[in-house]
Each structure stands twice: as structure tokens, then as C-alpha cells.
Design a protein around this motif. Structure first.
Motif, PDB file in Angstrom:
ATOM      1  N   THR A  90      42.302  34.691 -25.188  1.00 61.26           N
ATOM      2  CA  THR A  90      43.519  34.511 -25.978  1.00 61.26           C
ATOM      3  C   THR A  90      43.212  34.563 -27.467  1.00 61.26           C
ATOM      4  O   THR A  90      43.905  35.242 -28.238  1.00 61.26           O
ATOM      5  CB  THR A  90      44.200  33.175 -25.606  1.00 61.26           C
ATOM      6  OG1 THR A  90      44.525  33.197 -24.211  1.00 61.26           O
ATOM      7  CG2 THR A  90      45.464  32.961 -26.402  1.00 61.26           C
ATOM      8  N   GLU A  91      42.161  33.869 -27.890  1.00 62.02           N
ATOM      9  CA  GLU A  91      41.782  33.879 -29.308  1.00 62.02           C
ATOM     10  C   GLU A  91      41.412  35.288 -29.775  1.00 62.02           C
ATOM     11  O   GLU A  91      41.815  35.712 -30.863  1.00 62.02           O
ATOM     12  CB  GLU A  91      40.621  32.916 -29.543  1.00 62.02           C
ATOM     13  CG  GLU A  91      41.015  31.462 -29.426  1.00 62.02           C
ATOM     14  CD  GLU A  91      39.824  30.515 -29.475  1.00 62.02           C
ATOM     15  OE1 GLU A  91      38.668  30.987 -29.591  1.00 62.02           O
ATOM     16  OE2 GLU A  91      40.052  29.297 -29.393  1.00 62.02           O
ATOM     17  N   HIS A 102      51.581  37.866 -14.807  1.00 66.74           N
ATOM     18  CA  HIS A 102      52.542  36.900 -14.280  1.00 66.74           C
ATOM     19  C   HIS A 102      52.293  35.515 -14.864  1.00 66.74           C
ATOM     20  O   HIS A 102      52.970  34.559 -14.533  1.00 66.74           O
ATOM     21  CB  HIS A 102      52.440  36.827 -12.749  1.00 66.74           C
ATOM     22  CG  HIS A 102      52.886  38.078 -12.079  1.00 66.74           C
ATOM     23  ND1 HIS A 102      52.023  39.113 -11.792  1.00 66.74           N
ATOM     24  CD2 HIS A 102      54.102  38.476 -11.648  1.00 66.74           C
ATOM     25  CE1 HIS A 102      52.690  40.086 -11.206  1.00 66.74           C
ATOM     26  NE2 HIS A 102      53.950  39.734 -11.116  1.00 66.74           N
ATOM     27  N   ASP A 103      51.299  35.408 -15.725  1.00 66.26           N
ATOM     28  CA  ASP A 103      50.901  34.134 -16.323  1.00 66.26           C
ATOM     29  C   ASP A 103      51.735  33.889 -17.583  1.00 66.26           C
ATOM     30  O   ASP A 103      51.399  34.339 -18.676  1.00 66.26           O
ATOM     31  CB  ASP A 103      49.408  34.175 -16.643  1.00 66.26           C
ATOM     32  CG  ASP A 103      48.864  32.860 -17.147  1.00 66.26           C
ATOM     33  OD1 ASP A 103      49.644  32.015 -17.633  1.00 66.26           O
ATOM     34  OD2 ASP A 103      47.632  32.680 -17.069  1.00 66.26           O
ATOM     35  N   ILE A 104      52.830  33.191 -17.427  1.00 66.99           N
ATOM     36  CA  ILE A 104      53.777  32.991 -18.519  1.00 66.99           C
ATOM     37  C   ILE A 104      53.149  32.209 -19.668  1.00 66.99           C
ATOM     38  O   ILE A 104      53.366  32.534 -20.833  1.00 66.99           O
ATOM     39  CB  ILE A 104      55.059  32.319 -18.002  1.00 66.99           C
ATOM     40  CG1 ILE A 104      55.792  33.312 -17.101  1.00 66.99           C
ATOM     41  CG2 ILE A 104      55.960  31.881 -19.142  1.00 66.99           C
ATOM     42  CD1 ILE A 104      56.975  32.762 -16.382  1.00 66.99           C
ATOM     43  N   ILE A 138      51.129  34.669 -21.613  1.00 66.73           N
ATOM     44  CA  ILE A 138      52.001  35.579 -22.364  1.00 66.73           C
ATOM     45  C   ILE A 138      52.526  34.891 -23.622  1.00 66.73           C
ATOM     46  O   ILE A 138      52.528  35.467 -24.716  1.00 66.73           O
ATOM     47  CB  ILE A 138      53.169  36.071 -21.487  1.00 66.73           C
ATOM     48  CG1 ILE A 138      52.645  36.961 -20.353  1.00 66.73           C
ATOM     49  CG2 ILE A 138      54.198  36.832 -22.321  1.00 66.73           C
ATOM     50  CD1 ILE A 138      53.680  37.269 -19.291  1.00 66.73           C
ATOM     51  N   LYS A 139      52.938  33.644 -23.479  1.00 65.10           N
ATOM     52  CA  LYS A 139      53.488  32.910 -24.626  1.00 65.10           C
ATOM     53  C   LYS A 139      52.413  32.550 -25.651  1.00 65.10           C
ATOM     54  O   LYS A 139      52.722  32.344 -26.818  1.00 65.10           O
ATOM     55  CB  LYS A 139      54.211  31.657 -24.141  1.00 65.10           C
ATOM     56  CG  LYS A 139      55.513  31.989 -23.408  1.00 65.10           C
ATOM     57  CD  LYS A 139      56.122  30.801 -22.741  1.00 65.10           C
ATOM     58  CE  LYS A 139      56.765  29.860 -23.710  1.00 65.10           C
ATOM     59  NZ  LYS A 139      57.530  28.797 -23.050  1.00 65.10           N
ATOM     60  N   SER A 140      51.149  32.482 -25.228  1.00 66.78           N
ATOM     61  CA  SER A 140      50.079  32.091 -26.152  1.00 66.78           C
ATOM     62  C   SER A 140      49.564  33.260 -26.983  1.00 66.78           C
ATOM     63  O   SER A 140      48.815  33.064 -27.933  1.00 66.78           O
ATOM     64  CB  SER A 140      48.925  31.459 -25.378  1.00 66.78           C
ATOM     65  OG  SER A 140      48.251  32.430 -24.604  1.00 66.78           O
ATOM     66  N   ILE A 141      49.963  34.461 -26.621  1.00 65.82           N
ATOM     67  CA  ILE A 141      49.520  35.644 -27.357  1.00 65.82           C
ATOM     68  C   ILE A 141      50.595  36.015 -28.365  1.00 65.82           C
ATOM     69  O   ILE A 141      51.784  35.918 -28.091  1.00 65.82           O
ATOM     70  CB  ILE A 141      49.258  36.803 -26.392  1.00 65.82           C
ATOM     71  CG1 ILE A 141      48.205  36.362 -25.425  1.00 65.82           C
ATOM     72  CG2 ILE A 141      48.910  38.068 -27.137  1.00 65.82           C
ATOM     73  CD1 ILE A 141      47.303  37.354 -24.906  1.00 65.82           C
ATOM     74  N   ASN A 142      50.177  36.417 -29.544  1.00 63.91           N
ATOM     75  CA  ASN A 142      51.121  36.748 -30.613  1.00 63.91           C
ATOM     76  C   ASN A 142      51.781  38.104 -30.354  1.00 63.91           C
ATOM     77  O   ASN A 142      51.494  39.084 -31.031  1.00 63.91           O
ATOM     78  CB  ASN A 142      50.409  36.765 -31.968  1.00 63.91           C
ATOM     79  CG  ASN A 142      49.857  35.418 -32.328  1.00 63.91           C
ATOM     80  OD1 ASN A 142      50.417  34.395 -31.975  1.00 63.91           O
ATOM     81  ND2 ASN A 142      48.743  35.405 -33.029  1.00 63.91           N
TER      82      ASN A 142
END
Length: 109
Positions: A54-55, A69-71, A74-78
Motif C-alpha cells: 500500500t505504501e 475485492h478487498d475494499i 482499495i480505500k487505502s490507495i490514493n
């Protein structure tokens, strides 16, 4: 950053799944491609490997095409745009911040 200081001499085929992911992210960070395509990138990752990925993706300046499918991921990525497929039609996710499993389930049914 990618934690290979004590494993630099280990052949790639002998690395764990998380280590292979970190190795691939290391290679991508050196090559700096314009587009990265990831299909279910968080499957079978431990928490630390998911965090490292993610970083790295949040620092990436190019385009990402991610199937997941990992919401939470998905939300943690800009991301600035998101899409979902329903009945062979691509639809825009208008508000990534409000994305939830319940909402996604409603969209897909």
C-alpha cells in the motif's frame, strides 16, 4: 524499506509469497513503469506485506489498474477513479470514500 538485507543471497524461487511481492515492488520502483496492473494483489498476504505494498503504491506516480475485492485495500490507495463491472457494463464508483462491502454487493446484484 523492502527488508531484504539478510536475504539478498536467497534465490527468488525460495522466497515466500510476501517476499516475492516485496521483490516485485522493488523491481517496479527501479523500473518506474507508466502502468502497473495488479489482479487481486492482497490475496494471501500478511498484514505487513499488505502495508508495504500500500505504501509503495501510494508513492507511485503512474497509472494503476487494480482488480480487487478487498475494499479496505482499495480505500487505502490514493485512487482518483474506481469502476465496477455489472452485467457486462463498466460503471463508475462516484465516491470511493463511501465504498463499503454492502454498497458493492448492492451494485453487483
Amino acid at each position: 524499506k523492502f527488508l531484504f538485507t539478510d536475504r539478498a543471497d536467497v534465490p527468488v524461487k525460495n522466497l515466500s509469497g510476501g517476499e516475492k511481492l516485496r521483490f516485485n515492488l522493488l523491481i517496479l520502483s527501479i523500473q518506474n513503469p507508466e502502468l502497473i496492473i495488479l489482479d487481486e494483489p492482497t490475496n494471501n498476504l500478511d498484514i505487513y506485506s499488505k502495508k508495504v505494498m500500500t505504501e509503495a503504491l501510494n508513492k507511485y506516480k503512474g497509472s494503476l489498474f487494480i482488480i480487487s475485492h478487498d475494499i479496505d485495500f482499495i480505500k487505502s490507495i490514493n485512487l482518483n477513479k474506481g469502476f465496477y463491472l455489472r452485467k457486462n457494463k463498466i460503471n463508475n464508483i462516484t465516491d470511493l470514500e463511501k465504498l463499503s462491502l454492502e454498497k458493492l454487493t448492492d451494485w453487483l446484484l
